[in-house]
Design an enzyme around this catalytic site. Structure first.
Site, PDB file in Angstrom:
ATOM      1  N   GLU A 342      -2.056 -25.441 -10.540  1.00 12.54           N
ATOM      2  CA  GLU A 342      -1.362 -24.078 -10.407  1.00 12.54           C
ATOM      3  C   GLU A 342      -2.111 -23.198 -11.243  1.00 12.54           C
ATOM      4  O   GLU A 342      -2.284 -23.477 -12.569  1.00 12.54           O
ATOM      5  CB  GLU A 342      -0.017 -24.338 -10.408  1.00 12.54           C
ATOM      6  CG  GLU A 342       0.544 -25.006  -9.601  1.00 12.54           C
ATOM      7  CD  GLU A 342       2.246 -25.089  -9.932  1.00 12.54           C
ATOM      8  OE1 GLU A 342       2.805 -25.360  -8.882  1.00 12.54           O
ATOM      9  OE2 GLU A 342       2.709 -24.922 -10.985  1.00 12.54           O
ATOM     10  N   CYS A 343      -2.433 -21.987 -10.829  1.00 12.24           N
ATOM     11  CA  CYS A 343      -2.854 -20.887 -11.577  1.00 12.24           C
ATOM     12  C   CYS A 343      -4.053 -21.302 -12.688  1.00 12.24           C
ATOM     13  O   CYS A 343      -4.939 -21.301 -12.318  1.00 12.24           O
ATOM     14  CB  CYS A 343      -1.848 -20.005 -12.709  1.00 12.24           C
ATOM     15  SG  CYS A 343      -2.013 -18.351 -13.125  1.00 12.24           S
TER      16      CYS A 343
END
Length: 450
Positions: A342-343
């Protein structure tokens, strides 16, 4: 999202049962960001903890950094409570997990929420049946404070205001002017806090510098507690911090990524939600942790790897120079482990990351994407996610996106999610998947779990 849930029904428990004790605690909110909510919350948590009170703390909204400061102040984990992205029963389960009173630090201004207007701290207070302690930055006003407070108090009559905290008060004369102006409103003044330039929390592009990066944190928290002690009025919190009953069991969590999930955890990969990890544990998954910055790879027996968000851009050279970390990730991919980023974790899975100085650093090369901080653009907002085939979860999800990276190149791969913002605007497909390696810029918060 319904507002006023939990409302003014005296005698209702967090879960809504009749004849049970009302929950205890409050939401500390302000008219706007920059009013001093985090410092005031930390000072209050530290002071009350040192006085022997067992508290629970929470941060409203999608914030990874402030809860770590809360935990340092109290010695207990803090949770996120997101009234936009979380199911109401999950909110209540997290808020009232045990009998300790709850102090919630609000986000932004009291009535600020998602782009559709929902999910504010005011919504959260009403959903949980908690009153608001209203913090006002008084540095550049005197009599005008009455109009400001009256407007916020009366904007939503169903919202309960427990009292006021006056921040950055310059002198006894200034305090007198403020008290005189506020007297007709009849709201208790709980604290009068002097301006203190020494009590500052350094920031960077995604928020505060992380708690784990401050060597002086314990001393800072103690100074903040002394500051709060000097301004907190006698008996100010009487009646606000009682004891609450335990909440019902939490709802069914998001399904774990695997039976044994290796989670990256250090200052480069620090942005994982405690409720998500705890939900995986409750569902029977084993969790282990490893530090890419210490050049550690995931456990060899893990059948899933989670790379959370964080600040890989600040440590890109160190990550690129690692050996055991990439070897361990490549080995996990070869044995068919599900790898999800994520990210910041998504960027680390890519082929390269260009830092703010324009220097390119090779990343893991497991996804065909290259990102850059030399070409900065802010991406911020809630996301409604519809998983595409092969995603870790088959049902609708809520998430949040906040980063300054840009995608400079993408190769051939499947997409991971179809995304919309809080008002339903179609943002198109986001994220990439190549076999069982996948990721996106969205931080998943909760989902409609069947």
């Amino acid at each position: 999202m319904s507002k006023g849930e939990g409302g003014e029904r005296r005698g209702d428990a967090p879960g809504g049962g009749r004849g049970q004790a009302r929950s205890a605690g409050f939401v500390l909110a302000a008219p706007q960001s920059g009013s001093g909510k985090t410092l005031t919350t930390l000072a209050l948590l530290r002071l009350l903890t040192r006085q022997g009170m067992a508290l629970r703390s929470a941060k409203a909204g999608p914030d990874y950094i402030d809860p770590a400061f809360h935990a340092a102040a109290t010695g207990h984990p803090s949770v996120n409570l997101d009234p936009f992205a979380m199911r109401p029963d999950l909110l209540r389960a997290l808020a009232f997990a045990d009998a300790r009173p709850l102090v919630v630090e609000a986000m932004m201004g009291l009535y600020d929420g998602a782009a559709d207007g929902s999910g504010s701290a005011a919504d959260l207070a009403e959903m949980l049946g908690l009153p608001v302690v209203f913090l006002v930055d008084c540095a550049k006003q005197s009599h005008s404070i009455a109009a400001l407070v009256r407007g916020f108090r009366d904007h939503r009559p169903s919202l309960r205001f427990a009292g006021l905290m006056l921040n950055r008060v310059g002198s006894l004369r200034h305090e007198t002017l403020l008290r005189d102006a506020l007297k007709p409103l009849g709201l208790p003044i709980l604290a009068v806090l002097p301006a203190d330039p020494a009590l500052t929390l350094p920031e960077r592009h995604l928020g505060l510098v992380q708690a784990g990066e401050r060597a002086d944190l314990a001393g800072f928290l103690d100074r903040a507690a002394a500051w709060m002690a000097s301004g907190l009025q006698p008996g100010a919190l009487d009646g606000l911090l009682g004891v609450t009953l335990r909440a019902p069991a939490p709802p069914k969590p998001l399904a774990p990524l695997g039976a044994h999930i290796a989670v990256a955890r250090d200052t480069a990969f620090a942005f994982s939600y405690p409720h998500l990890l705890e939900g995986w544990r409750q569902a029977g998954a084993a969790l282990s942790f490893f530090s890419p910055l210490a050049d550690e790879g995931p456990a060899a027996e893990a059948d899933a790897v989670f790379l959370p968000g964080g600040y890989p851009e600040l440590h890109a050279g160190r990550l690129a120079a690692a050996s055991r970390f990439p070897e361990g990730m490549q080995a996990a991919a070869r044995r068919g482990a599900l790898i999800y980023g994520e990210c910041g974790g998504y960027m680390a899975l890519g082929e390269g990351l260009v830092d703010a100085d324009g220097i390119r650093h090779g990343m893991l090369g497991l996804l065909p994407v290259e990102t850059s901080f030399a070409q900065r653009k802010r991406h911020l907002g809630y996301r409604r996610l519809a998983p595409l085939p092969g995603a870790p979860w088959p049902h609708a999800l809520t998430g949040h996106e906040f980063h300054y990276a840009t995608i400079v190149r993408e190769g051939a791969a499947e997409r991971l999610f179809e995304a919309r913002d809080a008002v339903g605007t179609d943002l198109g497909a986001m994220g990439l998947r190549r076999g069982r390696v996948m990721g996106s810029f969205a931080h998943v918060i909760d989902g409609v779990v069947p």
